[in-house]
Design an enzyme around this catalytic site. Structure first.
Site, PDB file in Angstrom:
ATOM      1  N   ARG A 184       0.852  -1.186   0.000  1.00 50.35           N
ATOM      2  CA  ARG A 184       0.000   0.000   0.000  1.00 50.35           C
ATOM      3  C   ARG A 184       0.894   1.244   0.000  1.00 50.35           C
ATOM      4  O   ARG A 184       1.902   1.300   0.698  1.00 50.35           O
ATOM      5  CB  ARG A 184      -0.920   0.028   1.236  1.00 50.35           C
ATOM      6  CG  ARG A 184      -2.067  -0.972   1.180  1.00 50.35           C
ATOM      7  CD  ARG A 184      -3.101  -0.602   0.124  1.00 50.35           C
ATOM      8  NE  ARG A 184      -4.258  -1.484   0.102  1.00 50.35           N
ATOM      9  CZ  ARG A 184      -4.358  -2.586  -0.630  1.00 50.35           C
ATOM     10  NH1 ARG A 184      -3.334  -2.965  -1.384  1.00 50.35           N
ATOM     11  NH2 ARG A 184      -5.467  -3.320  -0.599  1.00 50.35           N
ATOM     12  N   GLU A 213      -4.705   6.576  -6.058  1.00 51.89           N
ATOM     13  CA  GLU A 213      -4.772   5.793  -7.303  1.00 51.89           C
ATOM     14  C   GLU A 213      -6.196   5.874  -7.863  1.00 51.89           C
ATOM     15  O   GLU A 213      -7.139   5.558  -7.128  1.00 51.89           O
ATOM     16  CB  GLU A 213      -4.396   4.334  -7.031  1.00 51.89           C
ATOM     17  CG  GLU A 213      -2.983   4.164  -6.513  1.00 51.89           C
ATOM     18  CD  GLU A 213      -2.703   2.758  -6.009  1.00 51.89           C
ATOM     19  OE1 GLU A 213      -1.536   2.441  -5.774  1.00 51.89           O
ATOM     20  OE2 GLU A 213      -3.666   1.976  -5.833  1.00 51.89           O
ATOM     21  N   HIS A 234       0.402  -0.157 -10.049  1.00 53.51           N
ATOM     22  CA  HIS A 234      -0.368  -1.112  -9.243  1.00 53.51           C
ATOM     23  C   HIS A 234      -0.710  -2.372 -10.054  1.00 53.51           C
ATOM     24  O   HIS A 234      -1.881  -2.774 -10.155  1.00 53.51           O
ATOM     25  CB  HIS A 234      -1.643  -0.478  -8.703  1.00 53.51           C
ATOM     26  CG  HIS A 234      -2.144  -1.147  -7.451  1.00 53.51           C
ATOM     27  ND1 HIS A 234      -2.677  -0.471  -6.390  1.00 53.51           N
ATOM     28  CD2 HIS A 234      -2.191  -2.468  -7.088  1.00 53.51           C
ATOM     29  CE1 HIS A 234      -3.039  -1.305  -5.434  1.00 53.51           C
ATOM     30  NE2 HIS A 234      -2.757  -2.540  -5.832  1.00 53.51           N
TER      31      HIS A 234
END
Length: 268
Positions: A184, A213, A234
């Protein structure tokens, strides 16, 4: 949640729960289910893709190649950037769940020494009873930072772990160490990391997750444009096989809930 007065189930398409108000859901009788063990092979691959790209300076060598440096070289190879073998190096894992264990297993096949952060991560004494995984030492977080050639983050984001990697943590790391974060974005103080990379306090970083994000407002890690920093969008989890497993896990959670035998409930 207050507005969703018919809601009975929230299915996370992930393991992490930091984006759900779990207590509020519990108080309203809403079950929250996550999915687990669906993307470990994909994440492990990505972690080592970042590690290998950084240790072999792939970005830098590609730039030299594009600039014609190999064509102009008086010898058969370019040796502008040092390459280190992983064998014999120490990887420090913060968060020894399914993902952390997967990375640990892969690291051992590279001949690396594996150490994991003792819980809680700010602990000052190592655990007394050893570890269930063979060949993995448990160290206090502060000691792990001191000894690891590579720190790889696999812990959840919560009040205790937010900005776990801060100015002091980065100062405690070795100057030739790498930081890998596929967990994270909030685990790392981005501005502190940029300063550490620019000042040479650590050697490099591979980051797959950011505070926000998608990047609606931009991000300093993207804007930094540093050779010793690799940022990916990601995608550590996103192998096609892992995405299919994720869908199947979500379907299983829904089916179990509808049949009054809920599984993977995180706010019971």
């Amino acid at each position: 949640l207050a507005a969703a007065n018919r809601l009975k189930l929230i299915c996370l398409a992930a393991t992490g729960t930091d984006n759900i108000a779990l207590d509020s859901a519990r108080q309203r009788g809403i079950a929250v289910c996550n999915i687990r063990d669906y993307c470990t092979p994909s994440v492990v691959q990505h972690v080592f893709a970042l590690i290998l790209a950084l240790t072999h300076h792939l970005n830098e060598y590609r730039t030299l190649l594009n600039q014609g440096a190999w064509s102009d070289s008086p010898q058969f190879c370019l040796l502008d950037f040092p390459i280190r073998e992983l064998t014999g190096k120490t990887i420090g894992i913060v968060g020894l769940g399914s993902l952390g264990k997967g990375v640990a297993s892969a690291a051992q096949t590279f001949g690396m020494t594996v150490a994991a952060a003792e819980l809680p991560y700010h602990a000052t004494q190592p655990r007394k009873n050893g570890d269930a995984l063979a060949g993995i030492r448990r160290l206090a977080f502060s000691e792990l930072l001191n000894v690891a050639d590579i720190i790889s983050l696999h812990c959840p984001l919560n009040d205790q772990t937010r900005h776990l990697i801060d100015v002091q943590a980065l100062r405690s790391m070795r100057t030739d160490a790498l930081l890998i974060n596929t967990a994270r974005g909030g685990l790392v103080n981005s501005l502190a990391l940029i300063d550490a990379l620019r000042d040479g306090r650590i050697a490099g970083a591979g980051i797959d997750v950011l505070d926000q994000e998608p990047l609606v407002d931009g991000d300093p890690l993207i804007e930094a444009q540093l050779d010793n920093l690799i940022v990916t969008p990601h995608i550590a989890w996103a192998a096609v096989e892992a995405r299919q497993r994720a869908l199947l896990c979500i379907a299983e959670n829904i089916d179990a809930f509808l049949n009054d035998r809920p599984i993977n409930v995180v706010n019971a």
